[in-house]
Scaffold this motif. Structure first.
Motif, PDB file in Angstrom:
ATOM      1  N   GLU A 216      32.156  59.836   8.099  1.00 22.84           N
ATOM      2  CA  GLU A 216      33.091  59.006   7.084  1.00 22.84           C
ATOM      3  C   GLU A 216      34.629  59.536   7.362  1.00 22.84           C
ATOM      4  OE1 GLU A 216      32.082  60.356   3.076  1.00 22.84           O
ATOM      5  OE2 GLU A 216      30.264  59.230   3.231  1.00 22.84           O
ATOM      6  N   LEU A 217      34.892  61.041   7.990  1.00 21.52           N
ATOM      7  CA  LEU A 217      36.006  61.390   8.247  1.00 21.52           C
ATOM      8  C   LEU A 217      36.331  60.288   9.580  1.00 21.52           C
ATOM      9  CD1 LEU A 217      38.626  62.898   8.596  1.00 21.52           C
ATOM     10  CD2 LEU A 217      37.190  64.635   9.569  1.00 21.52           C
ATOM     11  N   ALA A 218      35.492  60.091  10.408  1.00 20.69           N
ATOM     12  CA  ALA A 218      35.864  59.321  11.545  1.00 20.69           C
ATOM     13  C   ALA A 218      36.234  57.951  11.110  1.00 20.69           C
ATOM     14  CB  ALA A 218      34.748  59.304  12.646  1.00 20.69           C
ATOM     15  N   ALA A 219      35.615  57.238  10.287  1.00 19.91           N
ATOM     16  CA  ALA A 219      36.049  56.049   9.706  1.00 19.91           C
ATOM     17  C   ALA A 219      37.522  55.939   9.132  1.00 19.91           C
ATOM     18  CB  ALA A 219      34.890  55.445   8.650  1.00 19.91           C
ATOM     19  N   PHE A 220      37.725  57.073   8.189  1.00 16.40           N
ATOM     20  CA  PHE A 220      38.852  57.116   7.577  1.00 16.40           C
ATOM     21  C   PHE A 220      39.656  57.249   8.909  1.00 16.40           C
ATOM     22  CE2 PHE A 220      42.208  59.759   5.886  1.00 16.40           C
ATOM     23  CZ  PHE A 220      42.566  59.082   4.773  1.00 16.40           C
ATOM     24  N   ALA A 221      39.640  58.013   9.636  1.00 21.77           N
ATOM     25  CA  ALA A 221      40.690  58.179  10.614  1.00 21.77           C
ATOM     26  C   ALA A 221      40.972  57.030  11.454  1.00 21.77           C
ATOM     27  CB  ALA A 221      40.322  59.502  11.500  1.00 21.77           C
ATOM     28  N   ARG A 222      40.102  56.213  11.602  1.00 24.68           N
ATOM     29  CA  ARG A 222      40.188  55.016  12.312  1.00 24.68           C
ATOM     30  C   ARG A 222      41.000  53.930  11.648  1.00 24.68           C
ATOM     31  NH1 ARG A 222      37.322  55.023  17.030  1.00 24.68           N
ATOM     32  NH2 ARG A 222      35.530  56.408  16.868  1.00 24.68           N
ATOM     33  N   GLY A 223      41.030  53.969  10.112  1.00 25.59           N
ATOM     34  CA  GLY A 223      41.765  53.138   9.288  1.00 25.59           C
ATOM     35  C   GLY A 223      43.104  53.716   9.329  1.00 25.59           C
ATOM     36  N   PHE A 224      43.292  54.954   9.162  1.00 26.34           N
ATOM     37  CA  PHE A 224      44.415  55.903   9.127  1.00 26.34           C
ATOM     38  C   PHE A 224      45.367  55.590   9.954  1.00 26.34           C
ATOM     39  CE2 PHE A 224      47.379  59.556   9.066  1.00 26.34           C
ATOM     40  CZ  PHE A 224      47.751  59.805   7.497  1.00 26.34           C
ATOM     41  N   ARG A 225      45.230  55.506  11.200  1.00 19.95           N
ATOM     42  CA  ARG A 225      45.814  55.422  12.460  1.00 19.95           C
ATOM     43  C   ARG A 225      46.619  53.844  12.586  1.00 19.95           C
ATOM     44  NH1 ARG A 225      41.754  55.271  17.544  1.00 19.95           N
ATOM     45  NH2 ARG A 225      40.762  53.393  17.115  1.00 19.95           N
ATOM     46  N   ASN A 226      46.032  52.908  11.697  1.00 18.80           N
ATOM     47  CA  ASN A 226      46.187  51.692  11.817  1.00 18.80           C
ATOM     48  C   ASN A 226      46.854  50.921  10.565  1.00 18.80           C
ATOM     49  OD1 ASN A 226      46.931  49.212  13.067  1.00 18.80           O
ATOM     50  ND2 ASN A 226      44.802  48.541  13.269  1.00 18.80           N
ATOM     51  N   TYR A 227      47.561  51.668   9.405  1.00 19.37           N
ATOM     52  CA  TYR A 227      47.890  51.281   8.235  1.00 19.37           C
ATOM     53  C   TYR A 227      46.965  51.002   7.422  1.00 19.37           C
ATOM     54  CZ  TYR A 227      52.298  50.646  10.799  1.00 19.37           C
ATOM     55  OH  TYR A 227      53.480  50.578  11.553  1.00 19.37           O
ATOM     56  N   GLY A 228      45.757  51.639   7.481  1.00 22.15           N
ATOM     57  CA  GLY A 228      44.466  51.418   6.743  1.00 22.15           C
ATOM     58  C   GLY A 228      43.590  50.250   6.878  1.00 22.15           C
ATOM     59  N   LYS A 229      44.075  49.327   7.911  1.00 20.63           N
ATOM     60  CA  LYS A 229      42.958  48.125   8.224  1.00 20.63           C
ATOM     61  C   LYS A 229      41.983  48.584   8.529  1.00 20.63           C
ATOM     62  CE  LYS A 229      45.243  45.304  11.030  1.00 20.63           C
ATOM     63  NZ  LYS A 229      45.963  44.692  12.286  1.00 20.63           N
ATOM     64  N   PRO A 230      40.853  47.522   8.108  1.00 19.92           N
ATOM     65  CA  PRO A 230      41.146  46.219   7.561  1.00 19.92           C
ATOM     66  C   PRO A 230      41.228  46.435   6.013  1.00 19.92           C
ATOM     67  CG  PRO A 230      38.798  46.549   8.113  1.00 19.92           C
ATOM     68  CD  PRO A 230      39.439  47.760   8.675  1.00 19.92           C
ATOM     69  N   ASP A 231      40.699  47.481   5.104  1.00 21.42           N
ATOM     70  CA  ASP A 231      40.637  47.334   3.981  1.00 21.42           C
ATOM     71  C   ASP A 231      41.373  47.868   3.171  1.00 21.42           C
ATOM     72  OD1 ASP A 231      39.746  49.990   4.462  1.00 21.42           O
ATOM     73  OD2 ASP A 231      37.831  49.543   4.091  1.00 21.42           O
TER      74      ASP A 231
ATOM     75  N   GLU B  70      42.010  51.227   2.666  1.00 24.83           N
ATOM     76  CA  GLU B  70      41.566  52.346   1.689  1.00 24.83           C
ATOM     77  C   GLU B  70      42.163  53.506   2.114  1.00 24.83           C
ATOM     78  OE1 GLU B  70      37.251  52.633   1.455  1.00 24.83           O
ATOM     79  OE2 GLU B  70      37.308  50.495   0.414  1.00 24.83           O
ATOM     80  N   ALA B  71      42.539  53.650   3.262  1.00 25.16           N
ATOM     81  CA  ALA B  71      43.067  54.874   3.834  1.00 25.16           C
ATOM     82  C   ALA B  71      44.584  54.440   4.181  1.00 25.16           C
ATOM     83  CB  ALA B  71      42.468  55.193   5.260  1.00 25.16           C
ATOM     84  N   PHE B  72      45.691  55.119   3.213  1.00 21.27           N
ATOM     85  CA  PHE B  72      46.945  54.506   3.417  1.00 21.27           C
ATOM     86  C   PHE B  72      47.723  55.488   4.597  1.00 21.27           C
ATOM     87  CE2 PHE B  72      46.552  53.473  -1.090  1.00 21.27           C
ATOM     88  CZ  PHE B  72      46.399  52.035  -0.933  1.00 21.27           C
ATOM     89  N   GLY B  73      47.544  54.939   5.742  1.00 20.75           N
ATOM     90  CA  GLY B  73      47.934  55.769   6.992  1.00 20.75           C
ATOM     91  C   GLY B  73      49.057  54.966   7.169  1.00 20.75           C
TER      92      GLY B  73
END
Length: 338
Positions: A203-218, A220-223
């Motif tokens: 779950e952290l790995a998935a969050f980190a992948r979104g976080f590094r790219n503005y939270g794309k595609p959903d 949910e992670a406001f990075g």
């Protein structure tokens, strides 16, 4: 033996032709970001880190902020060593938390178990930032990891110096909830700029992948934008494949030369391997690369805390020059890989 005292970036010129071929592949497929080379770099780093998931970032900071945000530190406190680079407490501040500084051990320069235990009891932090200083693992890493698990505290390992380091075969970054590596220009292996988050938490790995790219595609992670370019990932590929050779060379020099010259040195416990980002001694020496850190972070940030070991370490250690230079008589990359 090659001159280990002259400064060198840890890049082997024998890899230049292969690196250029990888760059050409980027030009040919027209994927300059979020492409197959970034994925390959991550796969290689995962293999190096005992199968832990790896997520590449454009900097160490991006990975650190992803881990801190996932840990929910905003509005709380994070235990940090003071004997570290300011990147560590500044990342905590940027994540909306307040760093509280704990003391280190004198023999390894890293957080002590007793200091972390006391800080957890006093501050009830949401996370602990354990920094592996100089290329080896913190001597208390296993005890601190067990303590954090029992107390429900998120443990982040700062592995910026710890490329190739291990304890009884376990790699830096795999003891806690997340590990963050840096590939800045001076590191044991470098991509110029870049970082890698490692974790066994999917779950952290998935969050980190979104976080590094503005939270794309959903979203949910406001990075924000912490992506790594494909050109940089190509350097990471050839460097990671060369890492075992670089670490072996540094350990060979440490064992065969430097250990005989420096009786008062940082001595590793049984079962620990250092990547020797720094070779640390406790006697002042004429030829030195300075200290790992000269000014403790608690003093730079104006924190009024008593950290006697940290203050002692800042004044009483020095670094012996130790740089990797490729040995032309040794096998080239393809032979080593085979």
């Amino acid at each position: 033996m090659l001159d280990h005292t002259s400064f060198a970036i840890g890049f082997d010129p024998r890899d230049r032709e292969r690196l250029h071929a990888l760059w050409d592949s980027v030009m040919d497929n027209q994927r300059w970001s979020e492409g197959p080379l970034t994925a390959r770099f991550e796969d290689l780093w995962s293999a190096h880190c005992d199968g832990a998931a790896s997520v590449a970032f454009g900097s160490w900071t991006g990975g650190a902020l992803a881990a801190l945000t996932y840990a929910g530190v905003k509005g709380g406190t994070v235990v940090c060593p003071s004997n570290t680079f300011m990147a560590t407490p500044l990342a905590v501040r940027a994540a909306g938390a307040e760093p509280v500084f704990a003391d280190c051990r004198r023999d390894d320069l890293c957080l002590s178990y007793e200091a972390v235990e006391e800080a957890i009891a006093r501050h009830r932090p949401r996370a602990v930032f354990l920094v592996h200083i100089g290329g080896h693992l913190a001597f208390d890493v296993e005890r601190i990891a067990a303590l954090c698990r029992s107390e429900g505290v998120f443990l982040i390992e700062d592995c910026a110096h710890a490329h190739g380091a291990s304890l009884d075969g376990a790699r830096a970054g795999t003891f806690g909830d997340a590990g963050i590596y840096s590939f800045y220009a001076t590191k044991t292996i470098s991509t110029g700029e870049g970082g890698m988050l490692v974790t066994r938490d999917p779950e952290l790995a998935a969050f980190a992948r979104g976080f590094r790219n503005y939270g794309k595609p959903d979203h949910e992670a406001f990075g924000l934008n912490f992506r790594l370019s494909e050109f940089t990932a190509a350097i990471g590929i050839v460097q990671t494949e060369r890492l075992p050779e670089i670490v072996a060379a540094k350990n060979r020099i440490a064992r065969d030369v430097l250990d005989h010259e420096h009786a008062s040195r940082l001595e590793l416990p049984s079962g620990m391997i250092s990547g020797y980002y720094k070779y640390i001694v406790f006697d002042e020496i004429p030829k030195t690369t300075g200290r790992v850190y000269e000014q403790p972070c608690h003093r730079l940030m104006g924190h009024q805390v008593d950290l006697p070991n940290t203050d002692w370490v800042a004044e009483n250690h020095w670094c012996v020059p130790l740089y990797y230079h490729p040995d032309p008589v040794r096998p080239d990359h393809d032979t080593v890989e085979a």
